[in-house]
Enzyme design. Sequence first.
Site, PDB file in Angstrom:
ATOM      1  N   SER A  46     -27.509 -86.060  25.343  1.00  0.00           N
ATOM      2  CA  SER A  46     -27.377 -87.216  24.952  1.00  0.00           C
ATOM      3  C   SER A  46     -26.878 -87.171  23.367  1.00  0.00           C
ATOM      4  O   SER A  46     -26.313 -85.998  23.132  1.00  0.00           O
ATOM      5  CB  SER A  46     -28.667 -88.190  24.740  1.00  0.00           C
ATOM      6  OG  SER A  46     -28.301 -89.556  24.503  1.00  0.00           O
ATOM      7  N   TYR A  88     -18.758 -94.481  23.573  1.00  0.00           N
ATOM      8  CA  TYR A  88     -19.344 -93.114  23.392  1.00  0.00           C
ATOM      9  C   TYR A  88     -20.886 -93.399  23.373  1.00  0.00           C
ATOM     10  O   TYR A  88     -21.806 -92.821  24.099  1.00  0.00           O
ATOM     11  CB  TYR A  88     -18.958 -92.439  22.383  1.00  0.00           C
ATOM     12  CG  TYR A  88     -19.726 -90.931  22.378  1.00  0.00           C
ATOM     13  CD1 TYR A  88     -19.228 -90.001  23.097  1.00  0.00           C
ATOM     14  CD2 TYR A  88     -20.742 -90.572  21.503  1.00  0.00           C
ATOM     15  CE1 TYR A  88     -20.093 -88.751  23.032  1.00  0.00           C
ATOM     16  CE2 TYR A  88     -21.286 -89.558  21.173  1.00  0.00           C
ATOM     17  CZ  TYR A  88     -20.808 -88.647  22.067  1.00  0.00           C
ATOM     18  OH  TYR A  88     -21.495 -87.413  22.111  1.00  0.00           O
ATOM     19  N   LYS A  92     -24.099 -92.495  26.045  1.00  0.00           N
ATOM     20  CA  LYS A  92     -25.298 -91.684  25.719  1.00  0.00           C
ATOM     21  C   LYS A  92     -26.588 -92.527  25.757  1.00  0.00           C
ATOM     22  O   LYS A  92     -27.579 -91.918  26.369  1.00  0.00           O
ATOM     23  CB  LYS A  92     -25.030 -91.270  24.300  1.00  0.00           C
ATOM     24  CG  LYS A  92     -23.829 -90.284  24.303  1.00  0.00           C
ATOM     25  CD  LYS A  92     -24.080 -89.209  25.192  1.00  0.00           C
ATOM     26  CE  LYS A  92     -22.964 -88.097  25.199  1.00  0.00           C
ATOM     27  NZ  LYS A  92     -23.072 -86.809  25.998  1.00  0.00           N
TER      28      LYS A  92
END
Length: 146
Positions: A46, A88, A92
Amino acid sequence: MLTAQGLDLQFGTNVLGHLFFTELLLPALTKSSEHNKVPARVINTSSRMHTSLSAPLSGVDLVTVKGGPERDLWVKKAGKLGAPLGLYGQSKFIIISVSNYWAKRYPDVLVSCAVNPGGSKSDIARHQPRWKQRIVNFNQYPTPCI
């Protein structure tokens, strides 16, 4: 950017890739866990960027996952910097949720966790202008080779 299937590229790579790979390995992980009498381990990568969006408070904006006019409007509204960072960070956040799902779904078979590897230099900014690549890599560490 979108995958060949019309999904957000970061979602496809960071979420679906992890999810399907784990799903494919699940029979082998189960067998290993039974044989060794120890749960197998699944570690998802992550990032602290999951905190850069409001997803923990308002949920994931599903409009962003599939390409189309609604997503295009979201990307335009988020802007050239906000859209890539938001997508993004959202991917995550979702992989943390997927990791937690595996841990709860198979508690006797898997130890599943998501980790933040820290600031690692990579090609993540390869499609960005050179000046943005320099900013991204400024305080990063070389990616370890194993």
